[in-house]
Each structure stands twice: as structure tokens, then as C-alpha cells.
Design a protein around this motif. Structure first.
Motif, PDB file in Angstrom:
ATOM      1  N   GLN A 197       0.677  -1.264  -0.006  1.00 57.42           N
ATOM      2  CA  GLN A 197      -0.037   0.112   0.029  1.00 57.42           C
ATOM      3  C   GLN A 197       0.927   1.322   0.046  1.00 57.42           C
ATOM      4  O   GLN A 197       0.348   2.116  -0.275  1.00 57.42           O
ATOM      5  CB  GLN A 197      -1.001   0.005   1.281  1.00 57.42           C
ATOM      6  CG  GLN A 197      -0.142   0.300   2.677  1.00 57.42           C
ATOM      7  CD  GLN A 197       0.524  -0.745   3.086  1.00 57.42           C
ATOM      8  OE1 GLN A 197       0.716  -1.657   2.631  1.00 57.42           O
ATOM      9  NE2 GLN A 197       1.210  -0.351   4.288  1.00 57.42           N
ATOM     10  N   LEU A 198       2.208   1.119   0.367  1.00 58.60           N
ATOM     11  CA  LEU A 198       2.956   2.183   0.270  1.00 58.60           C
ATOM     12  C   LEU A 198       3.254   2.908  -1.140  1.00 58.60           C
ATOM     13  O   LEU A 198       3.150   2.173  -2.260  1.00 58.60           O
ATOM     14  CB  LEU A 198       4.346   1.959   0.799  1.00 58.60           C
ATOM     15  CG  LEU A 198       4.175   1.637   2.271  1.00 58.60           C
ATOM     16  CD1 LEU A 198       5.680   1.035   2.896  1.00 58.60           C
ATOM     17  CD2 LEU A 198       3.690   2.502   2.991  1.00 58.60           C
ATOM     18  N   ASP A 199       3.499   4.316  -1.178  1.00 58.76           N
ATOM     19  CA  ASP A 199       3.772   4.980  -2.206  1.00 58.76           C
ATOM     20  C   ASP A 199       4.764   4.097  -3.229  1.00 58.76           C
ATOM     21  O   ASP A 199       6.046   3.860  -2.719  1.00 58.76           O
ATOM     22  CB  ASP A 199       4.274   6.425  -1.927  1.00 58.76           C
ATOM     23  CG  ASP A 199       3.046   7.364  -1.541  1.00 58.76           C
ATOM     24  OD1 ASP A 199       1.972   6.559  -1.911  1.00 58.76           O
ATOM     25  OD2 ASP A 199       3.230   8.230  -1.162  1.00 58.76           O
ATOM     26  N   GLY A 200       4.658   3.932  -4.426  1.00 60.59           N
ATOM     27  CA  GLY A 200       5.816   3.719  -5.421  1.00 60.59           C
ATOM     28  C   GLY A 200       6.096   2.148  -5.432  1.00 60.59           C
ATOM     29  O   GLY A 200       6.935   1.925  -5.911  1.00 60.59           O
ATOM     30  N   PHE A 201       5.283   1.492  -4.840  1.00 60.37           N
ATOM     31  CA  PHE A 201       5.636   0.135  -4.436  1.00 60.37           C
ATOM     32  C   PHE A 201       5.524  -0.644  -5.847  1.00 60.37           C
ATOM     33  O   PHE A 201       4.665  -0.611  -6.773  1.00 60.37           O
ATOM     34  CB  PHE A 201       4.287  -0.653  -3.701  1.00 60.37           C
ATOM     35  CG  PHE A 201       4.508  -2.205  -3.427  1.00 60.37           C
ATOM     36  CD1 PHE A 201       5.513  -2.513  -2.295  1.00 60.37           C
ATOM     37  CD2 PHE A 201       3.884  -2.980  -4.321  1.00 60.37           C
ATOM     38  CE1 PHE A 201       5.805  -3.930  -2.256  1.00 60.37           C
ATOM     39  CE2 PHE A 201       4.142  -4.419  -4.179  1.00 60.37           C
ATOM     40  CZ  PHE A 201       5.269  -4.832  -2.967  1.00 60.37           C
ATOM     41  N   VAL A 202       6.664  -1.387  -6.082  1.00 56.54           N
ATOM     42  CA  VAL A 202       6.682  -2.274  -7.224  1.00 56.54           C
ATOM     43  C   VAL A 202       7.669  -3.339  -6.775  1.00 56.54           C
ATOM     44  O   VAL A 202       8.560  -3.371  -5.898  1.00 56.54           O
ATOM     45  CB  VAL A 202       7.765  -1.746  -8.372  1.00 56.54           C
ATOM     46  CG1 VAL A 202       7.797  -2.114  -9.643  1.00 56.54           C
ATOM     47  CG2 VAL A 202       7.152  -0.084  -8.532  1.00 56.54           C
ATOM     48  N   LEU A 203       7.248  -4.404  -7.114  1.00 54.34           N
ATOM     49  CA  LEU A 203       7.791  -5.760  -7.066  1.00 54.34           C
ATOM     50  C   LEU A 203       8.180  -6.492  -8.250  1.00 54.34           C
ATOM     51  O   LEU A 203       7.221  -6.532  -9.435  1.00 54.34           O
ATOM     52  CB  LEU A 203       6.681  -6.641  -6.193  1.00 54.34           C
ATOM     53  CG  LEU A 203       7.419  -7.877  -5.661  1.00 54.34           C
ATOM     54  CD1 LEU A 203       6.915  -8.265  -4.207  1.00 54.34           C
ATOM     55  CD2 LEU A 203       7.064  -9.131  -6.559  1.00 54.34           C
TER      56      LEU A 203
END
Length: 182
Positions: free
Chosen positions: A75-81
Motif C-alpha cells: 500500500q506504500l507509495d511507489g510500490f513495485v515488485l
């Protein structure tokens, strides 16, 4: 020295802020089963504006790890996996923003003490402690856009791949015993 982040608490301003944010997020506790270690430029005080908090992890079940990370930080800003292959090894790379920092989680099925980010940091720290006069030039090169390992290689006059050459130099100096081993 780098297995905990206690040294940050009495460090420079960025290090003290990083210490607070890491504790506020609770990421080292959340990820404790993966043996997290903060690596990169902030621990060795050669960070520049925009430097991220690089946390390396030992992960043998990437799918389970990805679900864990997504549930905690998705849910955090800029989350990319991303699932990648680096050095012929499955790697999970995660980025997000929290508390004014970008975090990068780098997970591989290898002990953190054998991961290149950790080994590079040990060698770079040793070089900075034994040659403090190179610090300003390393930072200057980084501010001009050069990555950390190439900046060290440039300052030290190392030829070849800077990432490999730092490991070779670390072995020659006795900082690491063989490439990828402590």
C-alpha cells in the motif's frame, strides 16, 4: 559492524534519520526471518541526495516472500515488485517510498554475507577508512551521475568490470576471503 543498524543512531544527519524511519516502519523486525542487512551508500556515509535504503535479504521461497512483502508494504507509495534473474540467480526486487526515503529490498537465495551488495560495502568501507581522502571524489563522481562501484574503480584506477574488480581488490586486501566468501 553492519549486521545491525545501531551505528546509524550516532551517525550523520541522514544516517540518524534513516535509523528513525527504519525503526518506525519496523522493516527489520518484519523481515527478520530473511536476515535483513542495510547496505549501500548510507551506511558508509557516501550517500547523495536521493540515495535509497538498500536492504538485502536471504530468501529461498520467492513466492512466499513476495506475498509477505506485498501484504506488508504493497500500500506504500511507489510500490513495485519484480522477479528477475541476476547472476544466474532468482531475485526479487521491491521498491517503495516511506518516511522521505526510497527503500529497495533485494532478495536472493544466498546468505546476505555472500551477496555482492554486502561484499562491495565491506570493501568500500575498508577503502574509505584506509584512504579517507578519496571520499570527497567518490561523492563528487556520484553527484555527476556515476554509480558507486564505478566511482571507486575510477578513483582507484581499476580496469575491467568495476563490480568484479572491487571483489578482487577486497580479496587481495584480505577484506573478503575469495570472491563471495567472508
Amino acid at each position: 559492524m553492519f549486521r545491525t543498524i545501531n551505528y546509524l543512531e550516532s551517525g550523520n544527519e541522514v544516517q540518524r534519520r534513516a535509523f528513525q524511519v527504519i525503526h518506525q516502519l519496523g522493516i527489520l523486525e518484519d523481515m527478520s526471518k530473511y536476515n535483513p542487512v542495510l547496505c549501500g551508500t548510507i551506511p558508509i556515509a557516501i550517500d547523495i541526495k536521493g540515495s535509497d535504503l538498500d536492504i538485502i535479504l536471504e530468501v529461498y521461497e520467492p513466492d512466499r516472500f513476495s506475498k509477505d512483502v506485498k501484504s506488508r508494504y504493497g500500500q506504500l507509495d511507489g510500490f513495485v515488485l519484480r522477479d528477475l534473474t541476476m547472476s544466474d540467480m532468482p531475485t526479487v526486487l521491491t521498491n517503495f517510498h516511506y518516511g522521505g526515503f526510497e527503500f529497495e529490498l533485494f532478495a536472493q537465495p544466498r546468505a546476505v554475507e555472500q551477496q555482492n551488495a554486502y561484499l562491495h560495502m565491506l570493501v568500500e568501507h575498508h577503502l574509505l577508512m584506509t584512504n579517507p581522502q578519496i571520499k570527497a571524489e567518490i561523492i563528487r563522481l556520484k553527484e555527476q551521475g556515476m554509480k558507486t562501484e564505478p566511482a571507486f574503480a575510477h578513483v582507484l584506477g581499476l580496469a575491467g568490470d568495476p563490480y568484479d574488480e572491487l571483489l578482487v581488490l577486497g580479496t587481495e586486501l584480505g577484506v573478503i576471503n575469495g570472491v563471495g566468501e567472508l
